[in-house]
Design an enzyme around this catalytic site. Structure first.
Site, PDB file in Angstrom:
ATOM      1  N   HIS A  62       7.500  -6.189   0.337  1.00 59.84           N
ATOM      2  CA  HIS A  62       6.173  -6.067   0.407  1.00 59.84           C
ATOM      3  C   HIS A  62       5.726  -4.638  -0.561  1.00 59.84           C
ATOM      4  CE1 HIS A  62       8.089  -4.053   3.872  1.00 59.84           C
ATOM      5  NE2 HIS A  62       7.061  -3.185   3.740  1.00 59.84           N
ATOM      6  N   HIS A 319       4.554  -0.405  10.889  1.00 57.77           N
ATOM      7  CA  HIS A 319       5.530  -1.292   9.865  1.00 57.77           C
ATOM      8  C   HIS A 319       6.608  -1.204   9.423  1.00 57.77           C
ATOM      9  CE1 HIS A 319       4.329   0.892   6.129  1.00 57.77           C
ATOM     10  NE2 HIS A 319       3.361   1.369   6.913  1.00 57.77           N
TER      11      HIS A 319
END
Length: 396
Positions: A62, A319
Site C-alpha cells: 500500500h 496501520h
C-alpha cells in the site's frame, strides 16, 4: 465497510520480484480508477521503508501517508501468485492485497487478516487454490481447514484443590469443553485417558476424539501429589484435530531440554499462553529466564511489573507501518509486554505480535495501556512511550 470480493481477485499471476508485483498491482489500481498513477511511487516507497509481508504467504502492499492524496476511491486489488513471490527475508507471498485507502476504511480487512494469520495451514491452502472464491473464503477465515489454537489465560488454572490425577483430568476437560474444544464424547475420552510424564512434575494428556476445535488447558494442583510414583505439579491437556497445538508441544520440549519445566508454573497465565503461541517472538526459554540454576524464581520474576498509558497521535492510527514500528520497539526488550486499547476497553494482547496489535483497531486519539514484566520492564515502558510520542516513524 471495505470487504474482499471475488471480482477483485486475479488468479494465476507471475512476478520475478516484489517490486514487479507491486507495479502490476498499482497499474491495476490505476486502471480501475481507484488511484492516480503517482500512487505506484508511494507503494514502492512504503515497501522500501518497511516490508508489507504479514505472514502465512500474505503481503499487503500500500502507499505512504504522503500519497493518500493520490487515492480517488478506497478499494483493493488482490493478486494470487501460485509460484510465490520473494517478499524478502526468505518469505514467499502467494497472495498480495494491494490497498488504496483514503483514511482508515481498510482497517476492517487488516483486522480480519490478523485472525486468519493466527490459524493453521493458511499458507499451504493459498498455494493450492484454483478459484477466486476460494481465496476470498480463506482470507475471510471461512474454510474449515484453517483453525486457530484455542489457548487463553482463563484456560490456565493454578492452585486447584486436587489430590489425584483423575480430578485434574476432569477439570482440564471441563475447561476445554467450556471453550468449545471438546464435546461430551471428547470429555469422557479425556477423563478416561492415561497421561504421560514429561518430567519435572509435568504431565501431558492428549485427545483427538470428540474434538470440535484444537485447544489447550493447564491445571496445577494447590499441592503437588504423587501419581504412578511421580510427583504432579501440572497437567497439560490437549484436544487436537489439526496441527495448531504443535507450537505448544515444541515449547514444552524446549523447556524440558533446558530443565525449565518446573519453573514455568511460576508464570502468569497470560505469560504462559504468550510463550506457547505460534508467533512467540523470542526463544521459549526467555519467558522463564528469571529463574536461577535450581529452577527457583528470582526477585525479578515476582515483581508486579511496570505499566504506562500513552495516546496515539498518528493521523490514521496504527496501520501497518506504525504498528510494525511499535512491535519492533517492543521486541527490543526481554520483558513480557502486553498492550490493550484503553479507549475501546479491549483485552490485552502480546505487544510483540503485529497481528494482534493491528487487530486492536487503534485510531487517532486512542489510548494504549501497556504492562510489562521482566528485568527490563521499566525501560520497555519508557521506550514504548517515547516511540509513540515521536510518531512511530510518521509525523504525528
Amino acid at each position: 465497510m471495505l470487504a474482499l470480493n471475488a471480482q477483485d481477485i486475479h488468479m494465476q499471476q507471475r512476478a520475478a520480484s516484489k517490486q514487479e508485483a507491486i507495479k502490476a498491482i498499482a497499474g491495476l489500481l490505476t486502471q480501475k480508477g481507484l488511484v492516480e498513477a503517482g500512487y505506484q511511487d508511494g507503494m514502492l516507497a512504503r515497501e522500501a521503508q518497511t516490508s508489507t509481508y504479514l505472514g502465512s504467504g500474505i503481503a499487503i502492499p500500500h502507499g505512504t501517508t504522503d500519497t493518500r492524496d493520490q487515492v480517488k476511491h478506497t478499494g483493493v486489488q488482490v493478486f494470487h501468485f501460485p509460484d510465490g513471490v520473494d517478499w524478502g527475508d526468505g518469505n514467499l507471498a502467494y497472495v498480495a492485497i494491494g490497498i488504496a485507502a483514503k483514511s482508515d476504511e481498510h482497517l476492517s480487512i487488516l483486522r480480519q487478516l490478523t485472525r486468519v494469520l493466527s490459524q493453521d495451514g493458511v499458507e499451504e491452502q493459498l498455494k493450492k487454490v484454483a478459484r477466486a472464491e476460494q481465496v476470498v473464503a480463506i482470507l475471510n477465515g471461512e474454510t474449515t481447514g484453517a483453525q486457530a489454537l484455542i489457548f487463553k489465560p482463563e484456560m490456565v488454572l493454578s492452585g486447584f484443590p486436587a489430590s489425584d490425577m483423575t480430578t485434574l483430568q476432569a477439570v482440564g476437560a471441563g475447561l476445554l469443553k467450556n471453550h468449545h474444544c471438546l464435546n461430551n464424547e471428547g470429555v469422557s475420552q479425556l477423563v478416561g485417558g492415561s497421561p504421560i510424564h514429561l518430567g519435572q512434575r509435568h504431565w501431558l494428556l492428549g485427545e483427538s476424539e470428540g474434538v470440535e476445535q484444537t485447544g489447550v488447558s493447564v491445571v496445577m494442583p494447590a499441592t503437588s501429589f504423587t501419581h504412578q510414583a511421580q510427583r504432579v505439579s501440572a497437567l497439560w491437556c490437549l484436544a487436537a484435530n489439526n496441527g495448531a497445538h504443535l507450537p505448544v508441544l515444541k515449547t514444552l520440549t524446549q523447556w524440558k531440554a533446558d530443565e525449565q519445566l518446573a519453573a514455568c508454573v511460576s508464570l502468569s497465565p497470560q505469560a504462559l499462553v504468550n510463550a506457547c503461541s505460534p508467533e512467540a517472538s523470542t526463544d521459549a526459554s526467555t519467558a522463564i529466564a528469571s529463574t536461577d540454576a535450581h529452577g527457583k524464581v528470582t526477585d525479578e520474576a515476582t515483581k508486579e511489573g511496570e505499566s504506562g498509558t500513552f495516546t496515539v497521535t498518528n493521523s490514521h492510527g496504527l496501520h501497518a507501518r506504525p504498528g510494525a514500528m511499535l512491535v519492533n520497539t517492543a521486541k527490543k526488550f526481554h520483558a513480557d509486554i502486553q498492550v490493550a486499547n484503553a479507549s475501546t476497553q479491549s483485552a490485552s494482547v502480546n505487544a510483540k505480535s503485529l497481528m494482534k496489535v493491528i487487530a486492536l483497531g487503534v485510531k487517532h486519539g486512542h489510548q494504549l495501556h501497556f504492562t510489562a514484566q521482566g528485568a527490563d520492564a521499566e525501560q520497555a515502558i519508557a521506550g514504548l512511550g517515547n516511540a509513540i510520542k515521536e510518531g512511530l516513524g510518521e509525523h504525528a
